[in-house]
Design a protein around this motif. Structure first.
Motif, PDB file in Angstrom:
ATOM      1  N   GLY A   1       0.932  -1.238   0.093  1.00  0.00           N
ATOM      2  CA  GLY A   1      -0.044   0.233  -0.011  1.00  0.00           C
ATOM      3  C   GLY A   1       0.750   1.396   0.147  1.00  0.00           C
ATOM      4  N   VAL A   2       2.240   1.338  -0.027  1.00  0.00           N
ATOM      5  CA  VAL A   2       3.157   2.353  -0.108  1.00  0.00           C
ATOM      6  C   VAL A   2       2.903   3.127  -1.197  1.00  0.00           C
ATOM      7  N   GLN A   3       2.870   4.416  -1.377  1.00  0.00           N
ATOM      8  CA  GLN A   3       2.986   5.332  -2.637  1.00  0.00           C
ATOM      9  C   GLN A   3       4.392   5.370  -2.855  1.00  0.00           C
ATOM     10  N   ALA A   4       4.893   4.453  -3.934  1.00  0.00           N
ATOM     11  CA  ALA A   4       6.374   4.167  -3.813  1.00  0.00           C
ATOM     12  C   ALA A   4       6.868   5.140  -5.248  1.00  0.00           C
ATOM     13  N   ASP A   5       7.895   5.737  -4.761  1.00  0.00           N
ATOM     14  CA  ASP A   5       8.549   6.646  -5.733  1.00  0.00           C
ATOM     15  C   ASP A   5       9.234   5.838  -6.717  1.00  0.00           C
TER      16      ASP A   5
ATOM     17  N   THR B   1      12.215   5.802  -7.819  1.00  0.00           N
ATOM     18  CA  THR B   1      13.554   5.500  -7.203  1.00  0.00           C
ATOM     19  C   THR B   1      13.600   4.682  -6.173  1.00  0.00           C
ATOM     20  N   GLU B   2      12.386   4.143  -5.731  1.00  0.00           N
ATOM     21  CA  GLU B   2      12.365   2.808  -4.769  1.00  0.00           C
ATOM     22  C   GLU B   2      11.974   1.465  -5.290  1.00  0.00           C
TER      23      GLU B   2
ATOM     24  N   GLY C   1      11.621  -1.561  -0.458  1.00  0.00           N
ATOM     25  CA  GLY C   1      10.335  -1.551   0.299  1.00  0.00           C
ATOM     26  C   GLY C   1      10.161  -3.175   0.665  1.00  0.00           C
TER      27      GLY C   1
END
Lengths: 190, 111
Positions: free
Chosen positions: B12-16, B18-19, B63
């Motif tokens: 559920g993370v809003q991942a950039d 670069t991640e 992540g």
């Protein structure tokens, strides 16, 4: 048993935030079916904290449970008890498709304290550190500059950061630079 | 600078961007030993390179570590949705979301 050695010997820097290397911290990597009642009982019984929800960081003192991914927990226990705790967990999960390993010496941990912690962290990671985006008790795995890291806030002015041991010095230098008193931002305030 | 942000369907993370680690085109069918030369060549080398709707694989490397799928527009970086890796084709919800924004879209045999 040999004496545990911290990667940086307990390095400390005081700037916008009080940055301190902490530990040694007992850590057990656990992969398995996190929805399984037996697994939940085993880890909550071992640590005395409730089962974390998605991205949750349930920590009390030196014990806790960090939600690392849908099938992985990082179980925190006092360093000296890690070997016994690992054996206990492995026993409890016998017959299950699960992996339990003592990884206490694999990572470095840092504690940041002060009213500016969210600003300091925001300089290093592509993460929204606003209070409603990353509330207290939520773990965020991300990168700090060029290395993988995990961070959670245990209260509004205290952040816990962990990374691999091999990049501990890099991480400490990052945190120290971001916490330089000349680099005040004052964005995440009030 | 325009950055790509994808929501990881596993944590559920809003991942950039670069991640994340890009994993190339999604929904390829593997042709291995015993397949025809033409099928094997197409599996190895033939890739879509659309200006517009595209389906990709990404890994949430900085992540939770999981692979997932994303549907996005290569021209505008608009993200139509992300979905788990355990699927051989985009779910209806994703395809409907694309149709709502890009009526008449096609991608390989999908539309």
């Amino acid at each position: 048993m040999s004496d545990p050695v911290l990667p940086l010997g307990g390095a400390h820097y005081e700037g916008l935030a009080d940055v301190r290397e902490t530990g040694p911290q007992g850590m057990i990597a656990l992969r398995g079916d996190l929805s399984d009642a037996g697994l939940q009982e085993a880890v909550t019984g071992l640590t005395g904290v409730p089962m974390p929800d998605m991205r949750g960081a349930q920590v009390m003192g030196e014990s806790g449970l960090l939600w690392m991914s849908p099938d992985e927990l990082l179980v925190l226990v006092p360093y000296r008890q890690a070997a016994r705790a690992r054996a206990q967990l492995a026993e409890a999960l016998q017959g299950q498709h699960a992996l339990v390993e003592n990884v206490s010496d694999m990572r470095a941990m840092f504690r940041l304290r002060g009213t500016q912690v969210r600003d300091v962290l925001a300089k290093l990671a592509p993460v929204d550190f606003a209070r409603d985006a990353l509330p207290v008790g939520e773990l965020r795995r991300t990168r700090f500059a060029q290395v993988a890291a995990g961070v959670w806030l245990s209260d509004d002015t205290t952040a816990q950061v962990f990374c691999f041991r091999s990049v501990a010095e890099y991480m400490f230098n990052l945190l120290r630079t971001a916490a330089d008193p000349d680099a005040f931002v004052g964005f995440h305030t009030g | 600078m325009e950055m790509l942000t994808l929501e990881c369907p596993y944590c559920g993370v809003q991942a950039d961007e670069t991640e994340l680690h890009a994993g190339g085109e999604a929904h390829l069918t593997r042709f291995g030993p015993g397949s025809s030369d033409a099928d094997f060549e197409a599996y190895l080398f033939m890739r879509e390179n659309p200006k517009g709707v595209h389906f990709e694989r990404w890994r949430h490397v900085n992540g939770c570590g999981k692979w997932f799928h994303a549907a996005r527009c290569t021209m505008t970086l608009e993200v139509f949705g992300t979905y788990p890796a355990q699927t051989a084709e985009p779910p209806k919800k994703i395809r409907d979301a694309i149709t709502a924004k890009r009526p008449g879209w096609t991608w390989r045999e999908l539309s």
